[in-house]
Write an enzyme that holds these catalytic residues in place. Structure first.
Site, mmCIF file in Angstrom:
data_model
loop_
_atom_site.group_PDB
_atom_site.id
_atom_site.type_symbol
_atom_site.label_atom_id
_atom_site.label_comp_id
_atom_site.label_asym_id
_atom_site.label_seq_id
_atom_site.Cartn_x
_atom_site.Cartn_y
_atom_site.Cartn_z
ATOM 1 N N MET A 1 0.847 -1.200 0.000
ATOM 2 C CA MET A 1 0.000 0.000 0.000
ATOM 3 C C MET A 1 0.884 1.254 0.000
ATOM 4 O O MET A 1 0.414 2.350 0.297
ATOM 5 C CB MET A 1 -0.939 -0.001 1.198
ATOM 6 C CG MET A 1 -1.947 -1.167 1.129
ATOM 7 S SD MET A 1 -3.460 -0.895 2.053
ATOM 8 C CE MET A 1 -2.826 -0.623 3.684
ATOM 9 N N ASN B 1 4.167 3.878 0.983
ATOM 10 C CA ASN B 1 4.848 4.389 2.177
ATOM 11 C C ASN B 1 5.844 3.323 2.662
ATOM 12 O O ASN B 1 5.807 2.867 3.797
ATOM 13 C CB ASN B 1 3.839 4.756 3.281
ATOM 14 C CG ASN B 1 4.492 5.621 4.349
ATOM 15 O OD1 ASN B 1 4.404 5.342 5.529
ATOM 16 N ND2 ASN B 1 5.175 6.653 3.947
ATOM 17 N N HIS C 1 9.343 -3.863 3.227
ATOM 18 C CA HIS C 1 8.889 -4.030 1.844
ATOM 19 C C HIS C 1 10.081 -4.254 0.914
ATOM 20 O O HIS C 1 10.044 -5.102 0.026
ATOM 21 C CB HIS C 1 8.158 -2.772 1.355
ATOM 22 C CG HIS C 1 6.904 -2.442 2.106
ATOM 23 N ND1 HIS C 1 6.783 -1.346 2.911
ATOM 24 C CD2 HIS C 1 5.700 -3.067 2.146
ATOM 25 C CE1 HIS C 1 5.560 -1.286 3.419
ATOM 26 N NE2 HIS C 1 4.884 -2.329 2.974
ATOM 27 N N LEU D 1 8.999 -2.906 11.810
ATOM 28 C CA LEU D 1 8.797 -1.803 10.863
ATOM 29 C C LEU D 1 7.372 -1.856 10.321
ATOM 30 O O LEU D 1 6.857 -2.935 10.008
ATOM 31 C CB LEU D 1 9.802 -1.899 9.717
ATOM 32 C CG LEU D 1 11.278 -1.768 10.085
ATOM 33 C CD1 LEU D 1 12.139 -1.647 8.818
ATOM 34 C CD2 LEU D 1 11.548 -0.583 11.005
ATOM 35 N N SER E 1 4.347 0.890 8.151
ATOM 36 C CA SER E 1 4.046 2.215 7.604
ATOM 37 C C SER E 1 3.357 3.069 8.662
ATOM 38 O O SER E 1 3.447 4.298 8.629
ATOM 39 C CB SER E 1 3.141 2.081 6.382
ATOM 40 O OG SER E 1 3.788 1.294 5.405
ATOM 41 N N ARG E 2 2.648 2.446 9.597
ATOM 42 C CA ARG E 2 1.907 3.211 10.602
ATOM 43 C C ARG E 2 2.806 3.720 11.735
ATOM 44 O O ARG E 2 2.344 4.521 12.553
ATOM 45 C CB ARG E 2 0.747 2.374 11.157
ATOM 46 C CG ARG E 2 -0.361 2.155 10.121
ATOM 47 C CD ARG E 2 -1.619 1.559 10.726
ATOM 48 N NE ARG E 2 -2.740 1.623 9.798
ATOM 49 C CZ ARG E 2 -3.146 0.608 9.026
ATOM 50 N NH1 ARG E 2 -2.511 -0.554 9.053
ATOM 51 N NH2 ARG E 2 -4.187 0.761 8.212
HETATM 52 O O1 PAF Z 1 -0.220 -5.731 3.562
HETATM 53 C C1 PAF Z 1 -0.629 -4.822 2.793
HETATM 54 O O2 PAF Z 1 0.056 -3.815 2.548
HETATM 55 C C2 PAF Z 1 -2.010 -4.941 2.175
HETATM 56 O O3 PAF Z 1 -2.892 -5.574 3.032
HETATM 57 C C3 PAF Z 1 -2.001 -5.627 0.801
HETATM 58 C C4 PAF Z 1 -1.568 -7.065 0.893
HETATM 59 C C5 PAF Z 1 -1.079 -4.864 -0.150
HETATM 60 C C6 PAF Z 1 -3.417 -5.605 0.203
HETATM 61 O O4 PAF Z 1 -3.908 -4.310 0.086
#
Ligand code: PAF
Length: 288
Positions: free
Chosen positions: A26, A28, A33, A186, A188-189
């Site tokens: 999502m 950020n 990631h 870690l 994003s929030r």
């Molecule tokens: O983990 C996430 O960032 C979200 O839940 C995902 C898997 C991208 C689905 O929107």
């Protein structure tokens, strides 16, 4: 690296390749990631990431509107990590009309823990992941890979089961949770936390580690002691000003409470927690 915004452009960009390795996000982005992107690279012949804040998985009172959108910075980081294609669709591209068809994951796995405290969350996640898989993998001929972080432990289990039950030819892989130097997972929030909250935030992982130690010490008597241990862990966090949703010991296989034989088997359990610190809801877990 190519940035595409439409499904048609994504499919055109993927046309020369056989075997995509895909990291849905999502945005950020943080090192968790990017670590998944780096793991994805040697798997397929093209590494794809999506950036899409999925309205369907947010309840009306949640942070959909304020969720940080940082496309430019995300793309720079993805390029550095070796991503080949970024799919960042506008909302109307993935949801040109209200999404009537939805994926309803099984209650035994998806209505507990996160699903209990965020009703509808996994319906939203499964539905968008199914759509993203259709966009990314539909033309692939070789092995297809999708990577998710273990920080969202239940999410990767729910998606893994969806892929199995729908006979989708996709290997779902889970990457380890990346942590800050003090041990905070870690997320994003984490950016929502004030300075003092950020200093306190590591207590969630510390409480889960303490619960894991207590669960292992209880060994075969864990089934009788589990609820008291969990209540004690939640009380300790609440005394520090947190609002815990759950801190719990579960079986890794299906997230149900462990029986005596599970508690005695090696590597069979996981501790999971979710708690609110001020306005920020954090989750974490450890496999034990
Ligand atoms: O983990 C996430 O960032 C979200 O839940 C995902 C898997 C991208 C689905 O929107």
């Amino acid at each position: 690296m190519q940035l595409v915004h439409t499904i048609a452009d994504l499919r055109a960009a993927l046309a020369p390749y056989q075997s995509p390795a895909f990291v849905p996000t999502m945005g950020n982005l943080h090192d968790g990631h990017l670590d998944l992107v780096r793991q994805a690279q040697p798997l397929g012949d093209v590494t794809v990431s999506s950036i899409f804040v999925n309205r369907l998985q947010f309840a009306p009172h949640e942070d959909f509107d304020t969720y940080p959108r940082t496309l430019q910075a995300d793309c720079a980081r993805l390029e550095q990590a070796g991503c080949d294609i970024v799919f960042a669709p506008p909302e109307k591209e993935l949801y040109p009309e209200p999404q009537g068809y939805k994926i309803q994951p099984p209650a035994d796995l998806a209505d507990i823990l996160e699903g209990h405290f965020r009703p509808g969350f996994f319906i939203g996640v499964c539905t968008v992941v199914m759509k993203l898989f259709q966009c990314v993998f539909s033309e692939a001929k070789g092995p297809r890979y999708a990577l998710f972080g273990k920080k969202d432990y239940q999410q990767q289990m729910v998606i893994r089961r969806m892929v199995q039950q729908f006979c989708m030819p996709i290997q779902v892989l889970a990457g380890e949770t990346q942590r800050a130097a003090d041990g905070l997972a870690l997320s994003s929030r984490n950016g929502y936390l004030s300075e003092s909250e950020r200093a306190e935030a590591v207590q969630l992982s510390m409480s889960l580690r303490a619960l894991a130690r207590d669960a292992l010490a209880a060994a075969g008597s864990l089934p009788e002691k589990r609820e008291a241990l969990e209540a004690q862990a939640m009380r300790a966090l609440a005394l520090r000003g947190w609002q815990p949703d759950y801190l719990t010991v579960r079986r890794r296989a299906d997230l149900q409470p462990p029986r005596a034989e599970d508690a005695l088997a090696p590597q069979s359990m996981v501790v999971l927690g979710a708690a609110r610190l001020g306005r920020t809801r954090l989750i974490d877990n450890f496999e034990i």
